[in-house]
Motif scaffolding. Structure first.
Motif, PDB file in Angstrom:
ATOM      1  N   SER A 148       0.849  -1.179   0.000  1.00  0.00           N
ATOM      2  CA  SER A 148       0.000   0.000   0.000  1.00  0.00           C
ATOM      3  C   SER A 148       0.888   1.234   0.000  1.00  0.00           C
ATOM      4  CB  SER A 148      -0.910   0.030   1.238  1.00  0.00           C
ATOM      5  OG  SER A 148      -0.126   0.156   2.418  1.00  0.00           O
ATOM      6  N   GLU A 149       0.287   2.373  -0.326  1.00  0.00           N
ATOM      7  CA  GLU A 149       1.046   3.625  -0.304  1.00  0.00           C
ATOM      8  C   GLU A 149       1.541   3.922   1.111  1.00  0.00           C
ATOM      9  OE1 GLU A 149       0.065   8.361  -0.714  1.00  0.00           O
ATOM     10  OE2 GLU A 149      -0.832   7.016  -2.209  1.00  0.00           O
ATOM     11  N   GLU A 150       0.694   3.665   2.105  1.00  0.00           N
ATOM     12  CA  GLU A 150       1.087   3.930   3.491  1.00  0.00           C
ATOM     13  C   GLU A 150       2.240   3.021   3.916  1.00  0.00           C
ATOM     14  OE1 GLU A 150      -1.981   3.373   2.467  1.00  0.00           O
ATOM     15  OE2 GLU A 150      -2.968   5.312   2.796  1.00  0.00           O
ATOM     16  N   GLY A 151       2.193   1.760   3.492  1.00  0.00           N
ATOM     17  CA  GLY A 151       3.296   0.853   3.805  1.00  0.00           C
ATOM     18  C   GLY A 151       4.586   1.299   3.159  1.00  0.00           C
ATOM     19  N   HIS A 152       4.493   1.793   1.923  1.00  0.00           N
ATOM     20  CA  HIS A 152       5.680   2.290   1.228  1.00  0.00           C
ATOM     21  C   HIS A 152       6.259   3.505   1.951  1.00  0.00           C
ATOM     22  CE1 HIS A 152       8.372   3.282  -2.070  1.00  0.00           C
ATOM     23  NE2 HIS A 152       7.927   4.525  -1.994  1.00  0.00           N
ATOM     24  N   ILE A 153       5.401   4.411   2.410  1.00  0.00           N
ATOM     25  CA  ILE A 153       5.877   5.578   3.164  1.00  0.00           C
ATOM     26  C   ILE A 153       6.551   5.129   4.453  1.00  0.00           C
ATOM     27  CG2 ILE A 153       5.204   7.692   4.365  1.00  0.00           C
ATOM     28  CD1 ILE A 153       5.137   7.911   1.326  1.00  0.00           C
TER      29      ILE A 153
ATOM     30  N   VAL B 202      10.315   6.153   5.519  1.00  0.00           N
ATOM     31  CA  VAL B 202      10.718   6.780   6.787  1.00  0.00           C
ATOM     32  C   VAL B 202      11.846   5.979   7.440  1.00  0.00           C
ATOM     33  CG1 VAL B 202       9.967   7.320   9.141  1.00  0.00           C
ATOM     34  CG2 VAL B 202       8.504   7.910   7.191  1.00  0.00           C
ATOM     35  N   ILE B 203      11.728   4.655   7.408  1.00  0.00           N
ATOM     36  CA  ILE B 203      12.776   3.808   7.988  1.00  0.00           C
ATOM     37  C   ILE B 203      14.101   4.018   7.265  1.00  0.00           C
ATOM     38  CG2 ILE B 203      13.531   1.408   8.300  1.00  0.00           C
ATOM     39  CD1 ILE B 203      10.546   0.704   8.741  1.00  0.00           C
ATOM     40  N   VAL B 204      14.066   3.990   5.937  1.00  0.00           N
ATOM     41  CA  VAL B 204      15.286   4.178   5.136  1.00  0.00           C
ATOM     42  C   VAL B 204      15.887   5.552   5.403  1.00  0.00           C
ATOM     43  CG1 VAL B 204      16.117   4.498   2.760  1.00  0.00           C
ATOM     44  CG2 VAL B 204      14.655   2.538   3.329  1.00  0.00           C
ATOM     45  N   ALA B 205      15.033   6.569   5.509  1.00  0.00           N
ATOM     46  CA  ALA B 205      15.518   7.935   5.730  1.00  0.00           C
ATOM     47  C   ALA B 205      16.139   8.110   7.114  1.00  0.00           C
ATOM     48  CB  ALA B 205      14.367   8.926   5.557  1.00  0.00           C
ATOM     49  N   THR B 206      15.772   7.253   8.048  1.00  0.00           N
ATOM     50  CA  THR B 206      16.282   7.366   9.418  1.00  0.00           C
ATOM     51  C   THR B 206      17.658   6.735   9.581  1.00  0.00           C
ATOM     52  OG1 THR B 206      13.999   7.293  10.243  1.00  0.00           O
ATOM     53  CG2 THR B 206      15.729   6.859  11.842  1.00  0.00           C
TER      54      THR B 206
ATOM     55  N   MET C  11       3.715  13.344  -1.929  1.00  0.00           N
ATOM     56  CA  MET C  11       4.106  12.272  -1.014  1.00  0.00           C
ATOM     57  C   MET C  11       4.022  10.895  -1.676  1.00  0.00           C
ATOM     58  SD  MET C  11       5.178  11.903   2.185  1.00  0.00           S
ATOM     59  CE  MET C  11       4.482  13.148   3.273  1.00  0.00           C
ATOM     60  N   SER C  12       3.013  10.660  -2.497  1.00  0.00           N
ATOM     61  CA  SER C  12       2.863   9.351  -3.144  1.00  0.00           C
ATOM     62  C   SER C  12       4.002   9.050  -4.104  1.00  0.00           C
ATOM     63  CB  SER C  12       1.526   9.277  -3.888  1.00  0.00           C
ATOM     64  OG  SER C  12       1.468  10.267  -4.903  1.00  0.00           O
ATOM     65  N   GLN C  13       4.783  10.061  -4.457  1.00  0.00           N
ATOM     66  CA  GLN C  13       5.913   9.889  -5.371  1.00  0.00           C
ATOM     67  C   GLN C  13       7.250   9.821  -4.629  1.00  0.00           C
ATOM     68  OE1 GLN C  13       4.350  13.380  -7.654  1.00  0.00           O
ATOM     69  NE2 GLN C  13       4.899  12.169  -9.453  1.00  0.00           N
ATOM     70  N   MET C  14       7.200   9.623  -3.318  1.00  0.00           N
ATOM     71  CA  MET C  14       8.424   9.482  -2.530  1.00  0.00           C
ATOM     72  C   MET C  14       9.049   8.116  -2.790  1.00  0.00           C
ATOM     73  SD  MET C  14      10.638  10.715  -0.420  1.00  0.00           S
ATOM     74  CE  MET C  14       9.780  12.227   0.084  1.00  0.00           C
ATOM     75  N   THR C  15      10.209   8.082  -3.402  1.00  0.00           N
ATOM     76  CA  THR C  15      10.904   6.834  -3.671  1.00  0.00           C
ATOM     77  C   THR C  15      11.863   6.518  -2.524  1.00  0.00           C
ATOM     78  OG1 THR C  15      12.749   7.891  -4.828  1.00  0.00           O
ATOM     79  CG2 THR C  15      10.796   7.329  -6.141  1.00  0.00           C
ATOM     80  N   LEU C  16      12.256   5.262  -2.422  1.00  0.00           N
ATOM     81  CA  LEU C  16      13.214   4.875  -1.386  1.00  0.00           C
ATOM     82  C   LEU C  16      14.567   5.538  -1.632  1.00  0.00           C
ATOM     83  CD1 LEU C  16      12.421   1.082  -0.827  1.00  0.00           C
ATOM     84  CD2 LEU C  16      11.569   3.069   0.428  1.00  0.00           C
ATOM     85  N   LYS C  17      14.926   5.716  -2.895  1.00  0.00           N
ATOM     86  CA  LYS C  17      16.187   6.392  -3.219  1.00  0.00           C
ATOM     87  C   LYS C  17      16.161   7.833  -2.712  1.00  0.00           C
ATOM     88  CE  LYS C  17      18.942   8.095  -7.096  1.00  0.00           C
ATOM     89  NZ  LYS C  17      19.049   8.190  -8.582  1.00  0.00           N
ATOM     90  N   ASN C  18      15.074   8.542  -2.977  1.00  0.00           N
ATOM     91  CA  ASN C  18      14.971   9.930  -2.517  1.00  0.00           C
ATOM     92  C   ASN C  18      14.889  10.010  -0.993  1.00  0.00           C
ATOM     93  OD1 ASN C  18      15.111  10.862  -5.111  1.00  0.00           O
ATOM     94  ND2 ASN C  18      12.922  11.286  -5.322  1.00  0.00           N
ATOM     95  N   ALA C  19      14.205   9.038  -0.398  1.00  0.00           N
ATOM     96  CA  ALA C  19      14.145   8.998   1.066  1.00  0.00           C
ATOM     97  C   ALA C  19      15.541   8.825   1.650  1.00  0.00           C
ATOM     98  CB  ALA C  19      13.223   7.869   1.530  1.00  0.00           C
ATOM     99  N   LEU C  20      16.350   7.967   1.021  1.00  0.00           N
ATOM    100  CA  LEU C  20      17.719   7.763   1.496  1.00  0.00           C
ATOM    101  C   LEU C  20      18.548   9.030   1.349  1.00  0.00           C
ATOM    102  CD1 LEU C  20      19.786   5.765   2.621  1.00  0.00           C
ATOM    103  CD2 LEU C  20      20.360   5.146   0.260  1.00  0.00           C
ATOM    104  N   LEU C  21      18.371   9.735   0.226  1.00  0.00           N
ATOM    105  CA  LEU C  21      19.088  11.003   0.034  1.00  0.00           C
ATOM    106  C   LEU C  21      18.683  12.012   1.103  1.00  0.00           C
ATOM    107  CD1 LEU C  21      18.921  11.305  -3.863  1.00  0.00           C
ATOM    108  CD2 LEU C  21      20.950  10.815  -2.472  1.00  0.00           C
TER     109      LEU C  21
END
Length: 265
Positions: A80-85, A89-93, A141-151
């Protein structure tokens, strides 16, 4: 601590934790202006608890949805989108969590000087202005990728240097990546939850290990006042963000940085 210190420091922490203006720069102001002593570890824990409660309260619906979505994705294999977010958040932390754990002693020794804080307040304020001007501000927000979250997570790790501003540098990164101001701010605030929780936990463990006496009434006052000021700050900031942009905060950072340089001279 007397109650004047409690009120002033609680409001400073609550307001500056989430605005892109650097809480560390503001927390050295009372000592620079009035010669106030360090507020102590117990009070640090108190205001961390207050600000954590505030951001969870402000985003309680998002937090519940993200936790439910992430759990459903992990344990029931229902994406789901919420699960992806949640994963974002975890990756960004991770970067700030790892670097904070490994480099805390080095930062405490070499990076907490007034000169460093004054410099980073100005430099990263100018970077925030540049990002706000140059960013395309189209992604949501729905376009937040894991790569961008990591950055954004690596940007958040820069905030381990006092004066950078955790919210300021993560919003800067999101704007440079093309996200809207609202998405940049909201994801920045969501990213703060695990980080503030970790910081408060480590400070709490340190407090327990030192066996320092805690004066519970000022500590409770710190929790309540930092909670109220942080919650109001988050609500007002998000309501005004699209209208005022980042320029007022950039100008304020320039003035604050110059003032810090003058006071240190």
């Amino acid at each position: 601590m007397d109650w004047l210190h409690v009120v002033v420091l609680s409001f400073i922490q609550g307001i500056s934790e989430f605005l892109p203006v650097s809480s560390s720069a503001h927390l050295i102001l009372p000592s620079q202006l009035f010669g106030w002593p360090d507020q102590g570890l117990a009070f640090d824990v108190a205001v961390h608890v207050g600000t954590l409660l505030a951001v969870v309260m402000a985003f309680r619906e998002d937090v519940v949805a993200i936790v439910k979505g992430w759990c459903a994705q992990v344990f029931k294999r229902r994406p789901s989108e919420e699960g992806h977010i949640g994963w974002a958040v975890i990756v960004a932390t991770l970067p700030a969590g790892i670097l904070g754990f490994l480099g805390d002693d080095y930062i405490s020794i070499y990076a907490r000087s007034g000169l460093v804080i004054a410099t980073t307040t100005i430099v990263f304020g100018l970077v925030l202005w540049w990002a706000d001007v140059k960013g395309i501000r189209k992604l949501v927000m729905s376009q937040m990728t894991l790569k961008n979250a990591l950055l954004m997570g690596f940007a958040q790790a820069l905030a381990l240097i006092p004066g950078t501003s955790r919210s300021g540098i993560t919003i800067t990164a999101a704007l440079l990546l093309g996200y809207t101001r609202q998405t940049a701010a909201r994801f920045s605030f969501l990213m703060s939850i695990p980080l503030i929780l970790a910081a408060g936990t480590f400070k709490g463990i340190e407090l327990a290990q030192t066996g320092a006496d805690a004066h519970w009434l000022p500590i409770l006052g710190g929790v309540v006042l930092s909670f109220i000021s942080a919650l109001a700050c988050i609500k007002l900031f998000l309501a005004a963000l699209d209208r005022i942009g980042m320029l007022p905060f950039v100008i304020y950072r320039m003035i604050l940085g110059v003032f810090l340089f003058i006071s240190l001279a």
